[in-house]
Motif scaffolding. Structure first.
Motif, PDB file in Angstrom:
ATOM      1  N   VAL A 133      24.078 -10.142  28.285  1.00  0.00           N
ATOM      2  CA  VAL A 133      25.299 -10.511  28.773  1.00  0.00           C
ATOM      3  C   VAL A 133      26.163  -9.781  28.438  1.00  0.00           C
ATOM      4  O   VAL A 133      27.609 -10.941  29.086  1.00  0.00           O
ATOM      5  N   ARG A 134      26.105  -8.641  27.876  1.00  0.00           N
ATOM      6  CA  ARG A 134      27.722  -8.006  27.763  1.00  0.00           C
ATOM      7  C   ARG A 134      28.449  -7.754  28.540  1.00  0.00           C
ATOM      8  O   ARG A 134      29.820  -7.538  28.653  1.00  0.00           O
ATOM      9  N   ALA A 135      27.642  -7.386  29.729  1.00  0.00           N
ATOM     10  CA  ALA A 135      28.214  -6.926  30.787  1.00  0.00           C
ATOM     11  C   ALA A 135      29.112  -8.034  31.258  1.00  0.00           C
ATOM     12  O   ALA A 135      30.372  -7.410  32.747  1.00  0.00           O
ATOM     13  N   ASP A 136      28.624  -8.884  31.479  1.00  0.00           N
ATOM     14  CA  ASP A 136      29.055 -10.345  32.075  1.00  0.00           C
ATOM     15  C   ASP A 136      31.308 -10.939  31.128  1.00  0.00           C
ATOM     16  O   ASP A 136      31.617 -10.836  31.722  1.00  0.00           O
TER      17      ASP A 136
ATOM     18  N   CYS B  91      20.080 -18.694  32.019  1.00  0.00           N
ATOM     19  CA  CYS B  91      20.873 -19.394  32.978  1.00  0.00           C
ATOM     20  C   CYS B  91      22.341 -18.712  32.737  1.00  0.00           C
ATOM     21  O   CYS B  91      23.235 -19.336  33.028  1.00  0.00           O
ATOM     22  N   ARG B  92      21.777 -17.521  32.519  1.00  0.00           N
ATOM     23  CA  ARG B  92      23.070 -16.188  32.762  1.00  0.00           C
ATOM     24  C   ARG B  92      24.773 -16.704  33.992  1.00  0.00           C
ATOM     25  O   ARG B  92      25.509 -16.343  33.612  1.00  0.00           O
TER      26      ARG B  92
ATOM     27  N   PRO C 247      29.964 -17.543  33.519  1.00  0.00           N
ATOM     28  CA  PRO C 247      31.480 -18.226  34.099  1.00  0.00           C
ATOM     29  C   PRO C 247      31.939 -19.591  32.919  1.00  0.00           C
ATOM     30  O   PRO C 247      32.962 -19.796  32.762  1.00  0.00           O
ATOM     31  N   VAL C 248      30.900 -20.365  33.133  1.00  0.00           N
ATOM     32  CA  VAL C 248      31.369 -21.313  31.827  1.00  0.00           C
ATOM     33  C   VAL C 248      31.902 -21.148  30.505  1.00  0.00           C
ATOM     34  O   VAL C 248      33.105 -21.576  30.470  1.00  0.00           O
ATOM     35  N   VAL C 249      31.554 -19.824  29.630  1.00  0.00           N
ATOM     36  CA  VAL C 249      32.130 -19.446  29.041  1.00  0.00           C
ATOM     37  C   VAL C 249      33.552 -19.068  29.068  1.00  0.00           C
ATOM     38  O   VAL C 249      34.859 -19.044  28.363  1.00  0.00           O
ATOM     39  N   LEU C 250      33.903 -17.824  30.171  1.00  0.00           N
ATOM     40  CA  LEU C 250      34.802 -17.177  30.339  1.00  0.00           C
ATOM     41  C   LEU C 250      35.769 -18.266  31.000  1.00  0.00           C
ATOM     42  O   LEU C 250      37.220 -18.196  30.789  1.00  0.00           O
TER      43      LEU C 250
END
Length: 261
Positions: free
Chosen positions: A42-45, A246-247, A252-255
């Motif tokens: 997920v780091r790329a997100d 669930c990436r 997006p929820v985190v961002l």
């Protein structure tokens, strides 16, 4: 570009860290007995941020340290790292044991945490709901391959694994020593921040998979109820590694949450 380094903690243990990207700083805290590769998927997100991770004591390129430690010790390790890097305040995303460490970071050092994300974790203490005896038995077998398979089943749903055969970076550092593995287990098991959650002042987002057997989902509700004005978001059917399986929904929820501050 990713850079690497080390920091000496209060007891002299050398702990490795990784910095990646540019932008506002975001600390990523991995699960028990895992190193920074926990975040590889997920780091790329999170490219809008300069992500900071570390290898917990006894994992990756970090030293074992001289003795047992607690989740509060690990939070102090994080503060030593922030001091060395000259980072006064940052966002924090902690999952599993990393979420327990993040709780202490927010309680003991409220001036260092701008916004807080707690994923697949528990508050510890007598109110927390532990994993079942069945799960404990599945993780206690002598065959290392069987244990890794049991962990994989607890992390991901069968349907997701069928289309994502691995290898998985969330099943524990394969090079961790038995001594360090036991220290990690004890640190997680002895965590108890239940009575101090109300002292967390940072805006907080709590994330959890509804089918998590490692850390039953009721713990997410306990945390969200204990932290003033915390927001709870559940991922239906997800297991412990909701952040990876669930990436497309979780990142997006985190961002969005981090950008709201």
């Amino acid at each position: 570009m990713r850079t690497h380094g080390t920091v000496r903690t209060a007891d002299g243990t050398e702990v490795a860290y990784q910095l990646d990207g540019t932008g506002p700083p975001l600390l990523l805290l991995a699960g028990q007995a895992n190193n920074h590769h926990w975040w590889d998927a997920v780091r790329a997100d999170l490219l809008a941020y300069q992500t900071l991770s570390l290898d917990w004591r006894g994992t990756g390129d970090s030293e074992d340290g001289p003795a047992d430690f607690t989740t509060r010790t690990l939070a102090a390790d994080v503060v030593a790292l922030l001091d060395q890097l000259g980072i006064e305040t940052l966002d924090v995303y902690g999952t599993s044991m990393g979420g327990r460490v993040a709780q202490w970071l927010a309680v003991d050092h409220p001036d260092r945490v701008r916004r807080l994300v707690l994923g697949c974790t528990t508050p510890g203490g007598p109110r927390a709901v532990e994993r079942s005896q069945d799960v404990r038995r599945r993780l206690a077998v002598a065959d290392p391959a069987a244990v890794r398979e049991a962990v994989a089943e607890l992390m991901y749903t069968p349907g997701w694994r069928a289309t994502h055969p691995g290898p998985y970076a969330t099943l524990g550092d394969p090079a961790i020593s038995p001594v360090s593995a036991r220290r990690h287990l004890r640190a997680s098991a002895r965590h108890d921040a239940n009575d101090v959650l109300a002292r967390i002042a940072a805006p907080t987002l709590v994330l959890h998979g509804t089918d998590d057997e490692f850390a039953p989902v009721v713990n997410a509700r306990l945390i969200a109820d204990g932290i003033p004005d915390a927001t709870l978001r559940l991922f239906e059917g997800a297991r412990h590694a909701y952040f990876e399986e669930c990436r497309p929904e979780a990142s997006p929820v985190v961002l969005e949450f981090l950008a709201a501050g």
